[in-house]
Structures are given as structure tokens and as C-alpha cells.
Design a protein around this motif. Structure first.
Motif, PDB file in Angstrom:
ATOM      1  N   VAL A 107      14.721  59.431  34.233  1.00  0.00           N
ATOM      2  CA  VAL A 107      13.373  59.989  34.223  1.00  0.00           C
ATOM      3  C   VAL A 107      12.416  58.894  34.656  1.00  0.00           C
ATOM      4  O   VAL A 107      12.378  57.818  34.065  1.00  0.00           O
ATOM      5  N   LEU A 108      11.668  59.162  35.681  1.00  0.00           N
ATOM      6  CA  LEU A 108      10.708  58.207  36.213  1.00  0.00           C
ATOM      7  C   LEU A 108       9.320  58.588  35.733  1.00  0.00           C
ATOM      8  O   LEU A 108       8.856  59.699  35.990  1.00  0.00           O
ATOM      9  N   THR A 109       8.675  57.676  35.020  1.00  0.00           N
ATOM     10  CA  THR A 109       7.326  57.921  34.527  1.00  0.00           C
ATOM     11  C   THR A 109       6.357  57.114  35.382  1.00  0.00           C
ATOM     12  O   THR A 109       6.521  55.904  35.540  1.00  0.00           O
ATOM     13  N   LEU A 110       5.375  57.795  35.940  1.00  0.00           N
ATOM     14  CA  LEU A 110       4.390  57.145  36.809  1.00  0.00           C
ATOM     15  C   LEU A 110       2.998  57.278  36.230  1.00  0.00           C
ATOM     16  O   LEU A 110       2.678  58.285  35.591  1.00  0.00           O
ATOM     17  N   THR A 111       2.175  56.274  36.502  1.00  0.00           N
ATOM     18  CA  THR A 111       0.761  56.423  36.190  1.00  0.00           C
ATOM     19  C   THR A 111       0.161  57.356  37.237  1.00  0.00           C
ATOM     20  O   THR A 111       0.790  57.645  38.265  1.00  0.00           O
ATOM     21  N   GLU A 112      -1.050  57.815  37.006  1.00  0.00           N
ATOM     22  CA  GLU A 112      -1.693  58.687  38.002  1.00  0.00           C
ATOM     23  C   GLU A 112      -1.866  57.958  39.329  1.00  0.00           C
ATOM     24  O   GLU A 112      -1.662  58.540  40.391  1.00  0.00           O
ATOM     25  N   ASP A 113      -2.228  56.670  39.273  1.00  0.00           N
ATOM     26  CA  ASP A 113      -2.400  55.897  40.506  1.00  0.00           C
ATOM     27  C   ASP A 113      -1.081  55.765  41.264  1.00  0.00           C
ATOM     28  O   ASP A 113      -1.039  55.910  42.482  1.00  0.00           O
ATOM     29  N   GLU A 114       0.014  55.510  40.523  1.00  0.00           N
ATOM     30  CA  GLU A 114       1.312  55.393  41.175  1.00  0.00           C
ATOM     31  C   GLU A 114       1.738  56.717  41.789  1.00  0.00           C
ATOM     32  O   GLU A 114       2.286  56.756  42.895  1.00  0.00           O
ATOM     33  N   ALA A 115       1.456  57.824  41.090  1.00  0.00           N
ATOM     34  CA  ALA A 115       1.787  59.135  41.638  1.00  0.00           C
ATOM     35  C   ALA A 115       0.980  59.412  42.899  1.00  0.00           C
ATOM     36  O   ALA A 115       1.507  59.952  43.881  1.00  0.00           O
ATOM     37  N   ASP A 116      -0.298  59.045  42.892  1.00  0.00           N
ATOM     38  CA  ASP A 116      -1.140  59.219  44.084  1.00  0.00           C
ATOM     39  C   ASP A 116      -0.594  58.409  45.248  1.00  0.00           C
ATOM     40  O   ASP A 116      -0.512  58.900  46.378  1.00  0.00           O
ATOM     41  N   GLU A 117      -0.215  57.148  44.959  1.00  0.00           N
ATOM     42  CA  GLU A 117       0.327  56.304  46.020  1.00  0.00           C
ATOM     43  C   GLU A 117       1.647  56.859  46.544  1.00  0.00           C
ATOM     44  O   GLU A 117       1.901  56.835  47.754  1.00  0.00           O
ATOM     45  N   LEU A 118       2.465  57.373  45.647  1.00  0.00           N
ATOM     46  CA  LEU A 118       3.749  57.932  46.073  1.00  0.00           C
ATOM     47  C   LEU A 118       3.544  59.147  46.974  1.00  0.00           C
ATOM     48  O   LEU A 118       4.262  59.335  47.956  1.00  0.00           O
ATOM     49  N   ARG A 119       2.534  59.954  46.661  1.00  0.00           N
ATOM     50  CA  ARG A 119       2.239  61.120  47.510  1.00  0.00           C
ATOM     51  C   ARG A 119       1.852  60.687  48.918  1.00  0.00           C
ATOM     52  O   ARG A 119       2.110  61.392  49.897  1.00  0.00           O
ATOM     53  N   GLU A 120       1.228  59.520  49.013  1.00  0.00           N
ATOM     54  CA  GLU A 120       0.796  59.020  50.312  1.00  0.00           C
ATOM     55  C   GLU A 120       1.927  58.356  51.099  1.00  0.00           C
ATOM     56  O   GLU A 120       1.780  58.106  52.298  1.00  0.00           O
ATOM     57  N   VAL A 121       3.047  58.072  50.438  1.00  0.00           N
ATOM     58  CA  VAL A 121       4.143  57.354  51.087  1.00  0.00           C
ATOM     59  C   VAL A 121       4.635  58.079  52.329  1.00  0.00           C
ATOM     60  O   VAL A 121       5.013  57.456  53.321  1.00  0.00           O
ATOM     61  N   LEU A 122       4.617  59.404  52.298  1.00  0.00           N
ATOM     62  CA  LEU A 122       5.106  60.140  53.454  1.00  0.00           C
ATOM     63  C   LEU A 122       4.258  59.891  54.692  1.00  0.00           C
ATOM     64  O   LEU A 122       4.763  59.948  55.810  1.00  0.00           O
ATOM     65  N   GLY A 123       2.988  59.578  54.516  1.00  0.00           N
ATOM     66  CA  GLY A 123       2.112  59.377  55.662  1.00  0.00           C
ATOM     67  C   GLY A 123       1.837  57.921  55.977  1.00  0.00           C
ATOM     68  O   GLY A 123       1.491  57.585  57.088  1.00  0.00           O
ATOM     69  N   CYS A 124       1.992  57.033  54.982  1.00  0.00           N
ATOM     70  CA  CYS A 124       1.748  55.605  55.215  1.00  0.00           C
ATOM     71  C   CYS A 124       2.627  54.796  54.269  1.00  0.00           C
ATOM     72  O   CYS A 124       3.347  55.351  53.451  1.00  0.00           O
ATOM     73  N   HIS A 125       2.536  53.508  54.354  1.00  0.00           N
ATOM     74  CA  HIS A 125       3.385  52.634  53.543  1.00  0.00           C
ATOM     75  C   HIS A 125       2.595  52.091  52.360  1.00  0.00           C
ATOM     76  O   HIS A 125       1.762  51.206  52.525  1.00  0.00           O
ATOM     77  N   ALA A 126       2.860  52.602  51.176  1.00  0.00           N
ATOM     78  CA  ALA A 126       2.231  52.115  49.951  1.00  0.00           C
ATOM     79  C   ALA A 126       3.197  51.126  49.304  1.00  0.00           C
ATOM     80  O   ALA A 126       3.976  51.458  48.425  1.00  0.00           O
ATOM     81  N   VAL A 127       3.157  49.889  49.767  1.00  0.00           N
ATOM     82  CA  VAL A 127       4.146  48.889  49.404  1.00  0.00           C
ATOM     83  C   VAL A 127       4.148  48.611  47.897  1.00  0.00           C
ATOM     84  O   VAL A 127       5.208  48.518  47.283  1.00  0.00           O
ATOM     85  N   ASP A 128       2.983  48.499  47.288  1.00  0.00           N
ATOM     86  CA  ASP A 128       2.931  48.194  45.853  1.00  0.00           C
ATOM     87  C   ASP A 128       3.595  49.294  45.030  1.00  0.00           C
ATOM     88  O   ASP A 128       4.376  49.015  44.121  1.00  0.00           O
ATOM     89  N   ALA A 129       3.289  50.546  45.333  1.00  0.00           N
ATOM     90  CA  ALA A 129       3.879  51.658  44.582  1.00  0.00           C
ATOM     91  C   ALA A 129       5.383  51.709  44.800  1.00  0.00           C
ATOM     92  O   ALA A 129       6.148  51.908  43.852  1.00  0.00           O
ATOM     93  N   LEU A 130       5.820  51.548  46.050  1.00  0.00           N
ATOM     94  CA  LEU A 130       7.255  51.573  46.329  1.00  0.00           C
ATOM     95  C   LEU A 130       7.985  50.464  45.575  1.00  0.00           C
ATOM     96  O   LEU A 130       9.075  50.665  45.047  1.00  0.00           O
TER      97      LEU A 130
END
Length: 133
Positions: free
Chosen positions: A19-42
Motif C-alpha cells: 500500500v503506497l501512501t502519498l501526501t496530496e502534493d506527491e499525488a499531484d506530482e504523480l498525476r503530472e508524471v505522465l506529461g512531464c518528469h517530476a523527479v522529486d516525487a518519482l
């Protein structure tokens, strides 16, 4: 003379999930991964998935086994007909602790004595499903 026959056995399967628990910011960054590279979140997600934490063991649960299936004393189980059973350790006439069950109403009221063996319930009404809610 050797014989072979088919048998049907019912087993309760325990599965482990990560089970992966994310903060709201991490979830937002992960959603953006498909369109750009969110290195910190990854990096944080990769780091968390590389070292999953084992769950705390249940200390209050007393587990017993019947035909390779683990059951928990005090837990409620539903049979194939929708009836509920609970099991407890009862001292038998020979002095051994034996899992014995009783029928319980859907409202949680005990409707019977501790007169069912686990084998009788599993064989006659199984498989049993643990009631979790």
C-alpha cells in the motif's frame, strides 16, 4: 492395490499487498508524471516502494489451523448459507483445548451453545469467510 481419487479442499488465502501512501502534493506530482518528469516525487515513490514496511503483527489474535486453513478465535465467520459462527477454545473431556463453535445471529447474539466442531461446520457449510465489518 494403489488407488487415486480427486478431493476438493477449501482454503482461506491470505494475500499481501503493498500500500503506497502519498501526501496530496506527491499525488499531484504523480498525476503530472505522465506529461512531464517530476523527479522529486518519482524518487520518493521509488524509495518508499524499495523499502515497504511490514505490518505490525496482531498480538490479540489467537490463531488455530484446520486442514491447512488458519482461523482466529473470537472472530466471526459466515458460512455458504449466510449463517454466522464464532469459535472458541473449549476444554474437551480428555483435557485438550479444542476449537468449538456456536451459531450466532446476524445481530451478534449467541443463538447456541459451543456444540459445533470446526470440522462439522467446514464440512457441512464451508467454505467459511471471515466477517470483517
Amino acid at each position: 492395490m494403489a488407488q487415486a481419487q480427486y478431493e476438493t479442499r477449501t482454503r482461506t488465502v491470505e494475500e499481501t499487498f503493498v500500500v503506497l501512501t502519498l501526501t496530496e502534493d506527491e499525488a499531484d506530482e504523480l498525476r503530472e508524471v505522465l506529461g512531464c518528469h517530476a523527479v522529486d516525487a518519482l524518487y520518493r515513490i521509488y524509495s518508499a516502494l524499495s523499502k515497504p514496511v511490514a505490518p505490525e503483527p496482531e498480538t490479540s489474535a489467537y490463531i488455530f489451523e484446520h486442514q491447512g486453513v488458519a482461523y482466529e478465535y473470537g472472530a466471526m465467520y459466515r458460512d455458504t448459507e449466510g449463517d454466522h459462527f464464532e469459535f472458541d477454545s473449549v476444554v474437551s473431556t480428555d483435557g485438550t483445548n479444542t476449537p468449538r463453535g456456536r451459531l450466532v445471529s446476524r445481530f451478534g447474539d449467541a443463538a447456541g451453545e459451543w456444540n459445533w466442531s470446526l470440522g462439522e461446520v467446514v464440512h457441512g457449510y464451508g467454505p467459511l469467510t471471515k466477517v470483517t465489518a
